[in-house]
Design a protein around this motif. Structure first.
Motif, mmCIF file in Angstrom:
data_model
loop_
_atom_site.group_PDB
_atom_site.id
_atom_site.type_symbol
_atom_site.label_atom_id
_atom_site.label_comp_id
_atom_site.label_asym_id
_atom_site.label_seq_id
_atom_site.Cartn_x
_atom_site.Cartn_y
_atom_site.Cartn_z
ATOM 1 N N MET A 185 2.311 9.397 -10.334
ATOM 2 C CA MET A 185 1.292 9.518 -11.279
ATOM 3 C C MET A 185 0.669 10.998 -11.561
ATOM 4 O O MET A 185 0.378 11.498 -12.657
ATOM 5 C CB MET A 185 -0.173 8.572 -11.253
ATOM 6 C CG MET A 185 0.521 7.185 -11.500
ATOM 7 S SD MET A 185 -0.919 5.718 -10.930
ATOM 8 C CE MET A 185 -2.234 6.426 -12.129
ATOM 9 N N ALA A 186 0.629 11.646 -10.302
ATOM 10 C CA ALA A 186 -0.165 13.003 -10.485
ATOM 11 C C ALA A 186 0.940 13.805 -11.301
ATOM 12 O O ALA A 186 0.412 14.669 -12.089
ATOM 13 C CB ALA A 186 -0.055 13.520 -9.120
ATOM 14 N N GLN A 193 1.085 -1.219 0.053
ATOM 15 C CA GLN A 193 0.113 -0.052 -0.038
ATOM 16 C C GLN A 193 0.934 1.415 -0.121
ATOM 17 O O GLN A 193 0.585 2.154 -0.824
ATOM 18 C CB GLN A 193 -0.769 -0.105 1.407
ATOM 19 C CG GLN A 193 -1.895 1.155 1.230
ATOM 20 C CD GLN A 193 -2.653 1.284 2.630
ATOM 21 O OE1 GLN A 193 -2.323 0.901 3.634
ATOM 22 N NE2 GLN A 193 -4.163 1.560 2.389
ATOM 23 N N VAL A 252 -3.710 0.504 -12.110
ATOM 24 C CA VAL A 252 -3.256 0.994 -10.702
ATOM 25 C C VAL A 252 -4.384 0.975 -10.073
ATOM 26 O O VAL A 252 -4.460 0.657 -8.756
ATOM 27 C CB VAL A 252 -2.716 2.397 -11.062
ATOM 28 C CG1 VAL A 252 -2.376 2.917 -9.542
ATOM 29 C CG2 VAL A 252 -1.258 2.257 -11.971
ATOM 30 N N GLU A 253 -5.699 1.271 -10.632
ATOM 31 C CA GLU A 253 -6.979 1.535 -9.534
ATOM 32 C C GLU A 253 -7.160 0.122 -9.350
ATOM 33 O O GLU A 253 -7.819 -0.002 -8.133
ATOM 34 C CB GLU A 253 -7.926 2.425 -10.301
ATOM 35 C CG GLU A 253 -7.827 3.709 -10.503
ATOM 36 C CD GLU A 253 -7.715 4.352 -9.105
ATOM 37 O OE1 GLU A 253 -8.392 4.008 -8.242
ATOM 38 O OE2 GLU A 253 -6.823 5.591 -9.248
ATOM 39 N N THR A 268 1.308 6.536 -6.610
ATOM 40 C CA THR A 268 -0.013 7.696 -7.114
ATOM 41 C C THR A 268 0.594 9.197 -7.264
ATOM 42 O O THR A 268 0.054 9.803 -7.927
ATOM 43 C CB THR A 268 -1.012 7.451 -5.882
ATOM 44 O OG1 THR A 268 -1.486 6.142 -5.954
ATOM 45 C CG2 THR A 268 -2.120 8.674 -6.308
ATOM 46 N N GLN A 269 1.467 9.436 -6.223
ATOM 47 C CA GLN A 269 2.164 10.766 -6.232
ATOM 48 C C GLN A 269 2.765 10.933 -7.403
ATOM 49 O O GLN A 269 2.865 12.030 -8.188
ATOM 50 C CB GLN A 269 2.852 10.763 -4.954
ATOM 51 C CG GLN A 269 2.055 10.848 -3.594
ATOM 52 C CD GLN A 269 3.289 10.823 -2.500
ATOM 53 O OE1 GLN A 269 4.495 11.050 -2.706
ATOM 54 N NE2 GLN A 269 2.637 10.623 -1.229
ATOM 55 N N LYS A 277 -4.952 -0.917 -6.586
ATOM 56 C CA LYS A 277 -5.243 -0.448 -5.124
ATOM 57 C C LYS A 277 -6.232 -0.927 -4.434
ATOM 58 O O LYS A 277 -6.453 -0.850 -3.319
ATOM 59 C CB LYS A 277 -5.246 1.267 -5.687
ATOM 60 C CG LYS A 277 -3.830 1.939 -5.828
ATOM 61 C CD LYS A 277 -4.217 3.337 -6.107
ATOM 62 C CE LYS A 277 -4.759 3.999 -4.920
ATOM 63 N NZ LYS A 277 -4.493 5.479 -5.196
ATOM 64 N N GLN A 326 0.581 12.729 -14.952
ATOM 65 C CA GLN A 326 -0.778 13.187 -15.585
ATOM 66 C C GLN A 326 -0.740 14.849 -16.019
ATOM 67 O O GLN A 326 -0.894 15.131 -17.015
ATOM 68 C CB GLN A 326 -1.763 13.356 -14.479
ATOM 69 C CG GLN A 326 -3.216 13.863 -14.767
ATOM 70 C CD GLN A 326 -3.812 13.004 -15.900
ATOM 71 O OE1 GLN A 326 -3.735 11.656 -15.864
ATOM 72 N NE2 GLN A 326 -4.185 13.542 -17.089
ATOM 73 N N LEU A 351 2.110 1.740 -3.458
ATOM 74 C CA LEU A 351 1.209 2.323 -4.381
ATOM 75 C C LEU A 351 0.994 3.797 -4.089
ATOM 76 O O LEU A 351 0.365 4.315 -4.999
ATOM 77 C CB LEU A 351 -0.134 1.150 -4.069
ATOM 78 C CG LEU A 351 0.062 -0.042 -4.772
ATOM 79 C CD1 LEU A 351 -1.270 -0.950 -4.324
ATOM 80 C CD2 LEU A 351 0.174 0.108 -6.217
ATOM 81 N N SER A 352 0.990 4.256 -2.773
ATOM 82 C CA SER A 352 0.523 5.459 -2.481
ATOM 83 C C SER A 352 1.641 6.398 -3.082
ATOM 84 O O SER A 352 1.556 7.612 -3.651
ATOM 85 C CB SER A 352 0.553 5.765 -1.149
ATOM 86 O OG SER A 352 1.725 5.632 -0.661
ATOM 87 N N LYS A 379 -3.815 3.642 -15.803
ATOM 88 C CA LYS A 379 -4.616 4.011 -14.619
ATOM 89 C C LYS A 379 -5.775 3.154 -14.112
ATOM 90 O O LYS A 379 -5.794 2.859 -13.101
ATOM 91 C CB LYS A 379 -5.276 5.507 -14.956
ATOM 92 C CG LYS A 379 -4.425 6.617 -14.970
ATOM 93 C CD LYS A 379 -5.168 8.012 -15.179
ATOM 94 C CE LYS A 379 -5.975 8.187 -16.204
ATOM 95 N NZ LYS A 379 -6.568 9.485 -16.404
#
Length: 1425
Positions: free
Chosen positions: A1009-1010, A999, A1055-1056, A1006-1007, A1059, A1013, A1002-1003, A1052
């Motif tokens: 991925m921002a 986890q 990844v979702e 996510t950062q 998660k 993006q 993955l967090s 995405k």
């Protein structure tokens, strides 16, 4: 211990530092020291390691006379970096190898055999660089040699040069070293083996191998016994190694007892057969027992010089061979190789054995063989060497020394035997006569010795009498002993001279010493007693004189005849001063008397008690005299002070009479200057009168002290009061007259001042009318600006004068209204000045308008020209076709274009301002063709420039977007490819720890991925931009965009999904843990509530309940919120995990049942308490308030010291927030306090309520202490804030000072006139900046001074910082002045040099012209005929 000849050379390629080796050989009969000292700290390394790994420089030096040649010739210093490496061969010679790449430190090993036995290291001597190249190293012998032979040796030798290959050079050099070492080691082994056998042959022993036969220690012990003549410990039996080590230890221990120092040599080295150390040990033994005791004396009888050891041996050889042809002994190597020296020594002592004249130097082998055979066959000297051992290029020094020593001892013994034979006969004759005298001698000697011992005991008695008479008697008895008793014994001693006279002489010497000491002690004591008697008589005489003088002065000081006026009292004071001076000078005499008494007491004078009593009496009289003198001084001072006060009063009254006459003068001035002068004089007069007030008051107060005091009164008090009253009346009258005269002078000055001010204004108006009437308005913008600045200055001056005019007019109106005597004249002057002033203001306004119009015209022209030039330059840049060849260059061009475009847009406002500027001109200037043409050209050029800017912006944006799309797309796809690989292989783990790790990763993803993006969005915007602009590569870009977006959406989604799975699994695990924790929490609270049911309803019970239920409501609210969260979590998990839904819902039901049980238990308990719940609420509130009070006190009591300004401001803000919190809780405090008073009212006897009252009183004290703590902390933080602000300012000031110091330290002196003037101008600007920065520095210093004046906690640090800043500021100012002077001098110098250069050029031109004329017309400069 090994000798220097055994040191092995280290290859030159090893960069090893040369160690220092020191060998010290002492020349005493029983002592020899050989020490090896290394400069490094590795003292534990073995002897073999030391000499195999470290290159050494060894030189053997000795104490020699001027005739003895030196060992080495001094050589020139070698340049640094090319110092030669120096190595040793086996014979102790120094090998010099020039090296250019390795830096080695050189030490010197010096061997000294002088009587002082001191061997100090010499300074390393550098070697000369090589003169020629050859393959063999140049070898310089370390033994002593003459200057001539050393020079010949240097000529025969050559330096070893470097080979082109270091490997080849090192191999050759190392091989040569080893060859030399092996040769010398073989020679030394053979020589030392033969020498050992020659010694052991005396006891019938022999060795065959030096290295093997000494290993068991037996032969070594026998060798030392034969050499020393002493008995060594018996060798241990056995052949084991331990037995060998023990025997060798015995031999080495004997050498240490003989004071032979063997450092880094142990028994194991000898047992192990270490060749070098065994040879070194044998050489050490030879030095100690064969060479060291050799002593030779040279020179005349009155100037003899003694040589010992090796130097003595060399000198002995030189003395014995002196006069022999072909023999010149200067060393123990080359001087012996031809054999002539050996034959000369034999021929000197036994001429019959050698035919010296038949020998030839050209046949050295025959010479050597002849000498060795004769020595062995005829003299019995063992043949230690063979001819081939000596006739070599470099004979071994130690082998030759060993052989020569054998010759020395043989010839010395031969001479000694001849002398001893003559002495034997004399000894036999004397022995018979001695036998007859022994018996008689023993009897007389024993009696004499007995008397001597008894007399010594008597003479050594130090018990002396403590009086002069007793000491004189003891001295008389001693003299009787010396004249009566001692002479017969001395005669008897003289008769006892014989073989054993030494015992008697020693006893008699002791008697003489005891006698001498007795005489000395008696005479010293006699002298001391005589001195004490003289000192006591002197004390009595001086004491009588001091007592008489003290009594007379006491009578004199007791009288008070001072007089009744100031001169009489002053005369009495002078007389008293003389008395004091006389008495003070007499103190030294009294002290001298005391010192005599102390000295007598210290010397134990027999009548010291009487002396001490008389001394005390004199000191008592002296102290009493001092007291009388001090009292009389006080009375005299009072009389003198009063008389001086009376005299001062008389002076003041006389002065006031003079001032009254001046104040009554009728002169009040006839013009302004005279009036001012009179007022100044009057002001001075008033100042004098004011100063006299202090004088009058001081005199009066001082006089009244003598009238009102209860102590000694030098005068009648009523007389003093009358004089004081009269003085005050005179002063009051004088002050009234001064006030009247000042009022009259002020009226006169007012009138004359008005007339002077009016005249000055009229003169100034006439002057300015001429200036404002000028028609000069300038020819350009600069001249107009200068005229405007001048006019502005005129207007400022006019404004300042306007205020002055109003003041003058107001003054005139006041005089007119006051009906001054000259009111008409004042009114006329006022009207005239008003008219002139109005005319001047009209002229000033007219000229100002004309100057503004002229400036606007010239300013418009200049601004228009500047703007047009900038627009043309910008147009040139906008028309460039360069759009960059990659992303970086395009981005740089785009940034540059944006800056240029923004500046262009800003200049649009400049064009509008230029148009407004033109419209603001007067009509006659607006309509000129030049202005309209300029405006039209600028506007047209600006519109064209905007169009070009838009076109270039579009080109650059499209190019930048294209580069961005491709680069960002590749970067995003690469990143997604890496992350997809990781996600595909990612499985959902079963353990909670692994889930948390996944986890967390993955967090982090996510950062990331921002960020990606935002990059994808940038790509989409860039594609849209290119599509709108119809870029030729739009299709390629669209395909790239579609591929990127499609892959990004898929990524995405992946990844979702991952998660969601991880979060669901983690939530399921956490749900079980949280349910367990919450259920345990609820059950714990239920047990706490149930535990309070058995308690009563009194105060004690309520307090107990309160302690147990403390924080219950807060905990219940937290449990309720937790249950709500778990219910929602259970519903979601039941949907996500249908297989485990039943278990999840069952756990939720268990929690709900436990919660209902807790709430029911709490409600039942509240119902059972009833009215007691109010008391519980009060206790709860009081506990809450006390908890808050404790936390706040802890926060306020913080001792944190802010280290920075932001930290100080932050802590101060937090402290103010605490103040606000305290104010908010003030109502709670009063509420708890009032409720507590109501609860405890009428319960004074109940112990429980008494405890409650104590808690309330503690609450009051805590509240008051909190207020005080807050104020104290507030004061501390304010001071800390001020200190940090000062540090901030000081840091800025120090930065300024640092820049100043750096600038002043880096000022160059240019070598041209233009550079010098520029440097001077730059320095003047820098000085101006320094002066401007003085305000900042002074501001910081003033702020620091305010902190110091306010007694800030950091006042000392602030003061130190201020002093440092002031010192640095003053230093910079002085340095700036020095630099300014130097730069001015440099400018003058460059100016002079330039003038000189110009003059030189002019002279050269004239000379060239003259030569040209001479060439063209030679007859002009040629004399005729």
């Amino acid at each position: 211990m090994s000798s220097p000849c055994l040191l092995r050379a280290t290859p030159i390629s090893q960069p090893t530092r040369i160690r220092e080796v020191k060998i010290s050989l002492k020349a005493s009969p029983r002592e020899s020291v050989v020490s090896v000292r290394k400069s490094s700290s590795s003292g534990s390394s073995s002897y073999l390691q030391t000499f195999e790994k470290e290159p050494l420089r060894v030189s053997v030096g000795s104490s020699r006379s001027k005739s003895t040649p030196p060992v080495h010739k001094p050589t020139k210093k070698t340049p640094r970096g090319k110092e030669p490496v120096q190595h040793l061969d086996r014979n102790g010679t120094l090998l010099h190898v020039p090296v250019s790449t390795t830096h080695l430190g050189h030490s010197t090993l010096s061997t000294s055999s002088s009587s002082s036995s001191s061997c100090t290291p010499r300074r390393p001597r550098d070697l000369r660089p090589p003169q020629q190249h050859q393959q063999t190293p140049f070898i310089t012998s370390s033994s002593s040699s003459s200057t001539s032979s050393s020079a010949r040796g240097m000529k025969r030798s050559r330096w070893l040069s470097y080979s082109t290959s270091n490997i080849s050079f090192n191999s050759i050099l190392d091989g040569r070293f080893r060859q030399l070492q092996d040769e010398r080691e073989a020679v030394q082994k053979k020589t030392f083996t033969k020498w050992v056998n020659s010694i052991l042959s005396r006891v019938g022993c022999r060795i065959s191998d030096l290295y093997l036969d000494l290993r068991d220690g037996r032969m070594l012990i026998k060798l030392l016994e034969v050499l020393s003549g002493e008995r060594l410990p018996k060798p241990t039996k056995g052949r084991m190694r331990i037995h060998c080590l023990e025997n060798v230890d015995k031999a080495l221990q004997f050498l240490k007892e003989q004071r032979v120092h063997l450092e880094n040599m142990g028994s194991h080295d000898i047992v192990d057969g270490n060749h070098r150390l065994i040879l070194g040990l044998i050489w050490t033994i030879i030095l100690r027992f064969q060479i060291q005791d050799i002593i030779v004396e040279t020179g005349q009888a009155d100037q003899k010089e003694t040589r010992s050891a090796k130097d003595a041996l060399l000198l002995w050889c030189q003395m014995k061979t002196a006069g022999y042809p072909n023999v010149n002994i200067t060393n123990f190597t080359t001087s012996w190789k031809d054999g002539m020296a050996f034959n000369a020594l034999i021929h000197k002592h036994r001429p019959d054995l050698v035919d010296y004249n038949s020998l030839r130097r050209s046949n050295p082998t025959h010479n050597l063989q002849n000498a060795f055979n004769v020595a062995e066959q005829k003299l019995g000297v063992t043949k230690l060497l063979d001819p081939e051992d000596v006739f070599t290029e470099n004979p071994d020094e130690k082998s030759i020394i060993t052989y020569v020593v054998a010759f020395y001892h043989y010839f010395s013994k031969m001479k000694q035997l001849a002398v001893e034979g003559k002495r034997v006969g004399k000894v036999l004759d004397q022995a018979i006569e001695t036998e007859k005298m022994i018996d008689k001698y023993e009897t007389l000697a024993s009696d004499l010795l007995k008397w001597i011992e008894q007399t010594i005991i008597v003479l050594n008695n130090r018990k002396l009498a403590n009086s002069l008479t007793g000491v004189q008697q003891q001295l008389q008895a001693f003299n009787t002993y010396r004249t009566v008793e001692k002479p017969p014994k001395f005669q008897e001693k003289g008769n006892l001279e014989g073989a054993l006279v030494s015992d008697i002489n020693r006893a008699w010497e002791r008697l003489e010493r005891a006698e001498h000491e007795r005489e000395r002690v008696l005479r010293d004591e006699l002298i001391r007693q005589e001195k004490l008697e003289q000192m006591a008589r002197r004390f009595d005489r001086k004491a009588a004189m001091r007592e008489t003088w003290l009594l007379e002065n006491q009578r004199l000081v007791a009288q008070d005849n001072f007089g009744y006026d100031l001169p009489a009292v002053e005369a009495a004071k002078k007389k008293h001063d003389a008395i004091e001076t006389d008495i003070a000078a007499y103190e030294e005499r009294v002290q001298a008397l005391v010192n005599i008494s102390k000295e007598l007491e210290a010397e134990r004078y027999h009548d010291a008690k009487r002396i001490d009593v008389r001394k005390d009496n004199i000191l008592r009289l002296w102290d009493y005299l001092q007291e009388l003198l001090k009292a009389r001084r006080g009375r005299l001072d009072k009389n003198l002070t009063l008389q001086r006060i009376f005299q001062e009063m008389l002076y003041i009254i006389n002065w006031m009479d003079e001032m009254k006459a001046r104040l009554l003068s009728p002169d009040f001035g006839k013009h302004l200057l005279e009036v001012e002068d009179l007022l100044q004089k009057h002001a001075l007069l008033e100042n004098d009168i004011a100063l006299q007030a202090e004088r009058v008051q001081g005199a009066s107060a001082a006089a009244l002290k003598f009238a009102n005091g209860d102590t000694y009164k030098p005068c009648d008090p009523q007389v003093i009061r009358d004089r004081v009253q009269y003085l005050n009346l005179c002063y009051q009258e004088l002050c009234a007259l001064a006030a009247q005269r000042r009022a009259r002078l002020e009226q006169s000055r007012r009138f004359w001042t008005f007339l002077w001010e009016v005249a000055e204004l009229e003169s100034w108006i006439r002057e300015k009318e001429q200036i404002f009437s000028s028609l000069d308005y300038g020819k350009d913008l600069t001249s107009v600006s200068i005229l405007q600045s001048k006019h502005s200055a005129f207007e400022d001056e006019l404004g300042a004068r306007r205020n002055h005019l109003q003041q003058v007019l107001a003054e005139g109106d006041e005089m007119v209204q006051a009906k001054h005597l000259a009111a008409d004249q004042v009114q006329e002057s006022m009207n005239d000045i008003k008219r002139q002033w109005d005319q001047l203001e009209e002229l000033a306004a007219f000229r100002k308008q004309n100057l503004q119009d002229t400036q606007s015209f010239f300013q418009f022209q200049g601004d228009a020209d500047d703007l047009k030039a900038w627009l043309l330059d910008t147009k040139r840049q906008m028309t460039s076709e360069d759009v960059g060849n990659d992303e970086y260059t395009t981005q740089r061009l785009l940034k540059k274009h944006n800056d240029l475009r923004n500046e262009t847009i800003k200049n649009g406002a400049t064009i509008e301002a230029l148009s407004k500027q033109a419209n603001a001109l007067p009509e006659e200037l607006q309509n000129t063709p030049d202005i309209q043409r300029r405006l039209k050209d600028i506007k047209d050029l600006y519109m064209e420039l905007l169009a070009l800017a838009d076109l270039r912006q579009k080109k650059l944006d499209d190019t930048m977007a294209l580069y961005t799309i491709f680069s960002e797309t590749d970067a995003c796809e690469l990143w997604m490819g890496q992350k997809e690989t990781w996600l595909v292989g990612l499985e959902v783990p079963e353990k909670l720890e692994d889930l948390e790790v996944i986890q967390n990763r993955l967090s982090i993803l996510t950062q990331d991925m921002a960020n990606v993006q935002s990059r994808v969005d940038d790509v989409n915007k860039a594609v849209k931009q290119l599509e709108e602009s119809r870029h030729p590569r739009t299709k390629e870009v669209k395909d790239c965009q579609a591929r990127l977006n499609k892959r990004w959406e898929a990524f995405k989604a992946m990844v979702e999904e991952k998660k969601r799975k991880i979060d669901s699994a983690l939530s399921y695990h956490n749900y079980g843990l949280e349910c367990d924790e919450t259920e345990a929490w609820i059950k714990d609270k239920t047990r706490v509530i149930e535990s309070t049911q058995e308690l009563g309803n009194d105060l004690q019970a309520v307090m107990t309940i309160q302690r147990k239920l403390f924080g219950m409501e807060r905990d219940l609210a937290a449990i309720d919120a937790k249950l709500i969260f778990l219910r929602k979590e259970a519903d979601q998990l039941a949907q996500d995990h249908p297989d485990n839904a039943a278990d999840i819902l069952a756990r939720r039901a268990e929690l709900d049942n436990a919660w209902d049980t807790l709430r029911k238990t709490l409600k039942d308990r509240e119902d059972s308490l009833g009215e007691v719940s109010k008391l519980q609420s009060f206790l709860q509130e009081m506990d809450d308030f006390q908890s808050w009070l404790y936390r706040t006190q802890k926060a306020v009591a913080s001792e944190d010291v802010p280290a920075t300004l932001p930290e100080a401001e932050e802590q101060l803000n937090l402290h103010d927030a605490v103040r606000e919190d305290i104010n908010n809780h003030e109502e709670d405090y009063h509420k708890v306090r009032d409720t507590g008073l109501q609860v405890t009212a009428g319960q004074e006897e109940d112990p429980q309520y008494q405890e409650l009252e104590q808690r309330l009183r503690g609450l009051d004290r805590g509240w008051v202490e909190l207020q005080k703590m807050w104020d104290s902390r507030k004061n501390f933080l304010d001071q800390a804030l001020g200190f940090q602000q000062f540090l901030r300012d000081a840091k800025a000031v120090e930065a300024i000072l640092n820049n100043q110091e750096y600038t002043l330290a880096h000022i160059d002196k240019p070598d041209t006139l233009a550079g010098a003037e520029k440097a001077l101008k730059k320095h003047e600007d820098f000085v101006s900046t320094m002066e401007a920065n003085d305000d900042k520095i002074d501001g910081a210093v003033q702020a620091g001074q305010r902190l110091v004046d306010a007694n800030n906690l950091y006042a000392n640090k602030v003061q130190d910082k201020m002093d440092s800043i002031r010192d640095r500021q003053d230093k910079n100012k002085r340095r700036a002045q020095e630099v300014s002077g130097k730069l001015k001098d440099n400018r003058d110098l460059q100016h002079f040099l330039q003038n000189t250069q110009d003059l030189t050029v002019w002279i050269n031109e004239k000379m060239l012209t003259a030569r040209t004329l001479r060439t063209m017309k030679p007859g002009i400069f040629t004399p005729s005929g």
